[in-house]
Design an enzyme around this catalytic site. Structure first.
Site, mmCIF file in Angstrom:
data_model
loop_
_atom_site.group_PDB
_atom_site.id
_atom_site.type_symbol
_atom_site.label_atom_id
_atom_site.label_comp_id
_atom_site.label_asym_id
_atom_site.label_seq_id
_atom_site.Cartn_x
_atom_site.Cartn_y
_atom_site.Cartn_z
ATOM 1 N N ASP A 97 0.945 -1.151 -0.067
ATOM 2 C CA ASP A 97 0.046 0.046 0.024
ATOM 3 C C ASP A 97 1.019 1.113 0.101
ATOM 4 O O ASP A 97 2.271 1.167 0.084
ATOM 5 C CB ASP A 97 -0.957 -0.019 1.095
ATOM 6 C CG ASP A 97 -2.190 0.746 1.062
ATOM 7 O OD1 ASP A 97 -2.171 1.695 0.042
ATOM 8 O OD2 ASP A 97 -3.075 0.807 1.828
HETATM 9 C C1 BGC Z 1 -5.052 3.089 0.503
HETATM 10 C C2 BGC Z 1 -5.131 2.181 -0.812
HETATM 11 C C3 BGC Z 1 -4.944 3.099 -1.861
HETATM 12 C C4 BGC Z 1 -3.601 3.645 -1.998
HETATM 13 C C5 BGC Z 1 -3.345 4.338 -3.292
HETATM 14 C C6 BGC Z 1 -3.799 4.083 0.291
HETATM 15 O O1 BGC Z 1 -3.583 4.923 1.107
HETATM 16 O O2 BGC Z 1 -4.863 2.530 1.859
HETATM 17 O O3 BGC Z 1 -6.740 1.691 -0.442
HETATM 18 O O4 BGC Z 1 -5.298 2.033 -3.187
HETATM 19 O O5 BGC Z 1 -3.771 4.543 -0.945
HETATM 20 O O6 BGC Z 1 -4.166 5.335 -3.490
#
Ligand code: BGC
Length: 767
Positions: free
Chosen positions: A290
């Site tokens: 993530d």
């Molecule tokens: C979130 C994800 C997301 C990623 C990219 C993160 O902060 O937890 O769900 O896909 O950001 O935007």
């Protein structure tokens, strides 16, 4: 001895639905891909291989503080494998051109984005879509999203999010499919199908990325990014199946979650990413971290950037989102023997394979069609579908004296801080939504009411009296008008407006950014100032309809006792306003059912229907009994149970009829119930089937959803709904994590929600 068996079984993963089932490409196609990727990798330097593992933003921060810089320079040097949140054919083409003309090996980039509930045509938030219980509809939302996003340069979506969420404090429950393992697994499957279609190589499909692996929804205290500590029993039976369902449906990628799992953060958790995901489940795609997940391991206390990067790679985490820990440190770790060339090769291979599967080596510009971007996004058909879809997700919680549907006549006062805001409508995680052109509720009501209705409007109150909280709850341009005059003045103005009307529609609840990422709440009620407004509106004696905007189950006990009609509308996407009006005026009969329990108060959270019994359960219908499992100050009942939702018509359920009272493994029985529309309008009903294993080798939930069917009935019409039950439906993970059905007695329940059911009983016989 027993312990040794458990461990062995855990490692080898003896049996069961969580075993490897992921679809495999045809052997010839697989061989062709292997040869292609091997030949390419033979020409790659170690730096180029590590470059493929690097996922950067298009130069703007999205969900964290970090920002990628000098992206173009890095692409030319072969230091980037993919970009996310860069859209439109022109911009995507420009970046791709640098990759395929300026970098030495001309390897195309993959382009990702959070296409969560629609693209520019935005659909209801996932928790709302789950409330439709309509799998064809959910699949179609993913298909439309894939079509629009791929027309705008994207080929990879960070969806579906299938974290089981049972703690309504957690803001990201809005992005989830709710509390139930079975329902979330069905949704996981159809969403992957919707995104990926039957062929990832087509230019209108997206590679799915199931997230957040794993158990992110079980964060302690509902606080985002927080620790998760969970027994294997609960993991396997309740939390893991939806991820596995997405993988079995062929999801091309997985995103590791931010949270710590039993002491090892998911990003560096070898048991999770390799032993479980790859060896037991047979996952063949790639894993991304993530946002800055690798870097965050430093704060988790696992060491410096070099150490955490090596740990993550060795755990089975192939792509590093934004941290740049891999590009900065893996070469050094290789030289120092902390990672092997094979570790890097394996990761690089999986990412190149993903690009191959998407057909990017054949045509790196296949998602860069200006023509498609102009003609396939926000089409009239997509907008119409968004409206129809949204109306299927609203949940009618209460409708005393048939206040709803409203007549298309007389005067309606539309009041509240959420009545006249466009930006608040689409819902959290809708980065591509056209906020300026999304109709507000007021506009939707005016459009649908027609010219025989006079529609009045008044703000009535702020979102919350705390200006700082309102600012934090309206980020990303999701503005809600604010009135700095004293609270009573603003309320009195609204009361005067209400007095001129025949009926009041109170648009209250949460702003869209009061749920979603980093939007956890310790008070999940309607903000106080709005409650003051609601009380004042009720005092006018006019019939009041509460249109509740919510990104989570909310504590609305007082409201449910005092307001005659409550329609929960979540956040319904770009056409939410028109869809709400369609339902308010009865052009569409509501049929949504809750995918997450509404508690009576915050102290009951986490709350979900599929609980275990204690050794001292309360007798049904009782509240407090000394030395029984309960509370002094509140009953154990939810305010609204899982699966609950009313209609403008009524349904009656006949008794449960079984085709036999017992069956052997390999056989099956059917359970039927006749449902009748006893009201005066056509309506849809979600008929739900639950079971309870009465005696088990381990404790089993008091109810588990095992099937559902959404049917439509004309007034007076009856339909017999039949479910088939086989041994497979009765399986669970036992203490040794073996997936088994144990012979014995089972209860079966069928009904309109998880509480209000008819029951019967059958036995699974031994072999
Ligand atoms: C979130 C994800 C997301 C990623 C990219 C993160 O902060 O937890 O769900 O896909 O950001 O935007």
């Amino acid at each position: 001895m027993k312990k040794a068996t458990s461990l062995l079984c855990m490692m080898a993963f003896c049996a069961g639905s969580l075993r490897a089932q992921a679809p495999k490409p045809a052997p010839a196609e697989q061989a062709k891909m292997n040869t292609f990727v091997s030949q390419l990798m033979a020409r790659m330097t170690i730096d180029e291989k590590i470059g493929q593992l690097n996922l950067v933003t298009g130069g703007e921060a999205t969900t964290g503080e970090a920002v990628s810089n000098d992206v173009e320079g890095k692409i030319a040097k072969g230091q980037v494998g993919g970009i996310f949140s860069l859209t439109t054919p022109g911009r995507v083409r420009k970046a791709q051109q640098i990759a395929v003309t300026k970098s030495r090996l001309k390897i195309p980039l993959i382009f990702g984005q959070d296409v969560i509930h629609g693209y520019k045509t935005t659909f209801p938030i996932p928790l709302a879509l789950a409330a439709s219980w309509d799998m064809a509809l959910v699949e179609r939302t993913a298909r439309v999203a894939a079509n629009e996003a791929s027309a705008d340069g994207i080929n990879w979506t960070f969806s579906p999010m299938v974290d089981i969420a049972r703690d309504a404090r957690w803001g990201r429950i809005a992005e989830s499919c709710g509390e139930d393992t079975y329902l979330a697994s069905q949704i996981a499957r159809v969403m992957v199908k919707g995104y990926q279609g039957d062929d990832l190589k087509k230019n209108n499909t997206l590679m799915a990325c199931v997230k957040h692996f794993a158990l992110y929804g079980a964060a302690e205290s509902g606080r985002d990014y927080n620790t998760t500590d969970m027994s294997l029993n609960r993991m396997y039976n309740e939390y893991l199946p939806p991820y596995k369902a997405a993988i079995d449906a062929g999801a091309g990628s997985v995103m590791a979650s931010f949270n710590d799992i039993n002491g090892v953060p998911a990003t560096a958790n070898k048991w999770l990413l390799t032993d479980l995901l790859r060896k037991q489940w047979g996952f063949t795609g790639f894993v991304t971290s993530d946002y800055t997940g690798v870097n965050e391991l430093i704060e988790h206390g696992l060491g410096d950037l070099q150490r955490v990067s090596a740990l993550s790679l060795k755990a089975g985490m192939e792509m590093d989102m934004v941290s740049e820990g891999y590009v900065k440190t893996l070469k050094k770790s290789l030289e120092e023997g902390k990672v092997s060339a094979a570790d890097i090769d394996n990761a690089c291979r999986l990412i190149l394979e993903a690009k191959y599967k998407l057909g990017l080596f054949d045509d790196p510009y296949k998602y860069c069609s200006e023509k498609r971007a102009k003609t396939e996004i926000l089409t009239p058909a997509n907008i119409k579908f968004a409206r129809d879809a949204a109306a299927q997700t609203f949940v009618l919680l209460k409708n005393q004296n048939k206040v709803l549907p409203l007549k298309k006549a007389g005067t309606i006062a539309v009041i509240g801080p959420l009545a006249n805001t466009r930006a608040n409508m689409p819902g959290t995680w809708s980065v591509n939504a056209d906020l300026a052109n999304t109709p507000s509720l007021l506009e939707g009501i005016k459009a649908v009411a027609g010219n025989k209705v006079t529609v009045l409007n008044s703000l009535g109150s702020n979102l919350t009296s705390d200006a700082t909280l309102q600012k934090n709850a309206t980020m990303f341009g999701r503005d809600i008008p604010r009135d700095e005059r004293p609270e009573e003045v603003v309320i009195n103005e609204a009361v005067a407006t209400a007095q001129k009307a025949d009926v009041v529609v109170a648009a209250l609840g949460e702003s869209s950014e009061m749920s979603g990422e980093s939007s956890s709440r310790t008070d999940i009620g309607i903000p106080e100032v709005q409650k003051h407004l609601l009380a004042a509106l009720l005092k006018t004696g006019k019939p009041v309809v509460l249109v509740l905007f919510a990104g989570r189950p909310m504590t609305i006990k007082w409201e449910s006792e005092n307001v005659p009609a409550i329609l929960n509308v979540w956040f319904g996407g770009s056409q939410a306003a028109n869809a709400i009006a369609d339902v308010l005026f009865g052009d569409v009969n509501p049929s949504g059912k809750l995918a997450a329990t509404f508690p009576q108060n915050i102290g009951q959270v986490p709350m979900y229907y599929s609980q275990k019994s204690t050794g001292r359960p309360l007798a049904p219908g009782t509240w407090f009994t000394k030395f029984r499992s309960g509370y002094l100050d509140v009953s154990n009942d939810p305010l609204y149970p899982f699966g609950y939702g009313l209609s403008y018509t009524t349904f009656s359920y006949g008794d449960v009829k079984l085709s036999a009272n017992s069956f052997k493994p390999g056989q099956s029985i059917t359970a039927s119930v006749t449902v009748t529309n006893t009201g005066s309008v056509e309506g849809k009903e979600v008929v739900q089937l639950y079971t309870r294993d009465l005696v088990g080798s381990i404790t089993r939930p008091v109810k588990e959803l095992k099937g559902f069917q959404k049917i439509s009935l004309k007034p007076g019409e009856s339909k017999t709904v039949t479910f088939t039950i086989s041994e497979n439906d009765l399986k669970f993970y036992n203490a040794d994590l073996q997936y088994v059905a144990e012979p014995g007695d089972f209860k079966i329940f069928i009904g309109p929600n998880s509480s209000d059911v008819k029951e019967s009983q059958f036995a699974l016989l031994g072999k």
